[in-house]
Design a protein around this motif. Structure first.
Motif, short mmCIF file in Angstrom:
data_model
loop_
_atom_site.label_atom_id
_atom_site.label_comp_id
_atom_site.label_asym_id
_atom_site.label_seq_id
_atom_site.Cartn_x
_atom_site.Cartn_y
_atom_site.Cartn_z
N ARG A 96 0.83 -1.21 0.00
CA ARG A 96 0.00 0.00 0.00
C ARG A 96 0.86 1.26 0.00
N HIS A 120 0.01 1.49 -3.64
CA HIS A 120 -1.34 1.96 -3.31
C HIS A 120 -2.39 0.86 -3.54
N GLU A 132 -0.81 4.35 8.75
CA GLU A 132 -2.14 3.75 8.50
C GLU A 132 -2.94 3.69 9.80
#
Length: 362
Positions: free
Chosen positions: A132, A136, A328
């Motif tokens: 991520r 992404h 995150e």
């Protein structure tokens, strides 16, 4: 835990990541947009090479000696100071507890001194979320986590939502690489040396077993493959350079076949639950192996999935992935208290059944 930061966080927080779970001392600066301003990794290979593997006490002492200089260098590379940090994230487990303690206590001290959030990051989650950071990749996706201590297939369904589909019943694949390399007379770490030798070898000369291939489920096994390699080496007596290259190539092909077969079963399960069009992600130190990447990429293409493998420098242990995992969690409104206790074991899916015969590191 709900976010209890002592100051309001910006939209793109700058986070210091710290990684000390094994034999790399690492620090990185990453922001909320995924920009890596510094990523410093100090290897301890020379310290452990004489012993043929990582010695926990030596690793912990090396972290203690080198972590502060590594953090200082990361700050210089990023051209920032402690006053510019919005949070600090450090691996809180799983790993060698002495090293994890060093990183954890350093991160807590920085957080307390600066009045910023502290995040205890699961090392496996950091690997899981690296795709991520680099590509992404949206949730959900299927993850093959392969390293010296771990070999798992995981359905990554969201932040903190991980379902293990398969694990090893004996050795992790990275450990199998290192031990096989040692059998072949190679140095430590053996994985990269074995891969180089395999490039010169004939993978068809020696017949080695493909562990678990054709069996139902997604679990792995590599101990029998190591035993087969030992038998081949013993039968040769004094293997020449070409013998070693051919065995290395055969071993690498056997591992690739096993990983692809188990991953194919996981792809079917994942597609039944989430449909098609998602990503197959490989992460962990063994994900740096080019032959394994190629085999898994072919599987993803045949399965109609995107294949994502982070850059090699972000597959092996590093602090950028730790910082990103912290980011995150910050976005999800989470932070850890300073009484967090480091964990030598910290499974991503604590309710997953233990594989039969497994002495699994988690």
């Amino acid at each position: 835990m709900a976010l209890e930061a002592q100051r309001e966080l910006p939209e793109t927080p700058l986070v210091l990541g710290i990684e000390t779970s094994c034999d790399e001392t690492a620090a990185a600066l990453v922001d909320g947009e995924g920009r890596i301003f510094a990523n410093v990794v100090l290897s301890q290979i020379e310290d452990h090479a004489p012993f043929g593997g990582v010695v926990p006490e030596i690793a912990a002492r090396a972290h203690l000696d080198h972590l502060q200089p590594v953090i200082d260098r990361a700050l210089r590379d990023a051209e920032v100071g402690f006053e510019d940090l919005d949070a600090v994230a450090a691996t809180g487990g799983p790993g060698l507890i002495g090293g994890v303690l060093v990183g954890t206590m350093t991160a807590k001290a920085i957080a307390m001194a600066r009045g910023i959030p502290y995040l205890a990051v699961n090392h496996l989650e950091a690997h899981a979320l690296t795709a991520r950071l680099t590509d992404h990749v949206p949730f959900p996706y299927l993850l093959l986590l392969v390293s010296g201590g771990h070999c798992q297939l995981i359905s990554v369904e969201g932040l903190g939502k991980y379902r293990r589909l398969g694990t090893t019943i004996d050795d992790a694949v990275g450990e199998a690489f290192d031990k096989t390399a040692k059998l072949l007379g190679m140095g430590y770490p053996g994985g990269p040396e074995l891969e180089r030798a395999a490039a010169r070898g004939n993978p068809e000369r020696f017949d080695l077993p493909r562990p678990m291939v054709g069996k139902p489920g997604c679990d792995f096994s590599f101990s029998g493959l190591k035993t087969a390699v030992r038998q081949k080496v013993t039968a040769l007596g004094e293997p020449c350079e070409q013998d070693i290259a051919d065995i290395a190539a055969a071993f690498q092909e056997a591992v690739a076949a096993s990983l692809v077969n188990r991953s194919r079963n996981a792809v079917r399960i994942f597609a039944q639950e989430h449909g098609k069009g998602h990503a197959l992600v490989v992460a962990g130190g063994v994900a740096a192996n080019k032959r394994l990447r190629a085999a898994l990429s072919a599987l993803a293409e045949k399965s109609g999935m995107d294949f994502v493998a982070p850059p090699i420098g972000l597959c092996t242990d590093n602090a950028a992935m730790v910082a990103w995992a912290g980011i995150e969690r910050l976005r999800a409104g989470e932070v850890d208290s300073l009484d967090f206790a480091p964990r030598p074991r910290w499974p991503l899916d604590p309710v997953a059944p233990k594989a039969i015969g497994a002495g699994v590191k988690a």
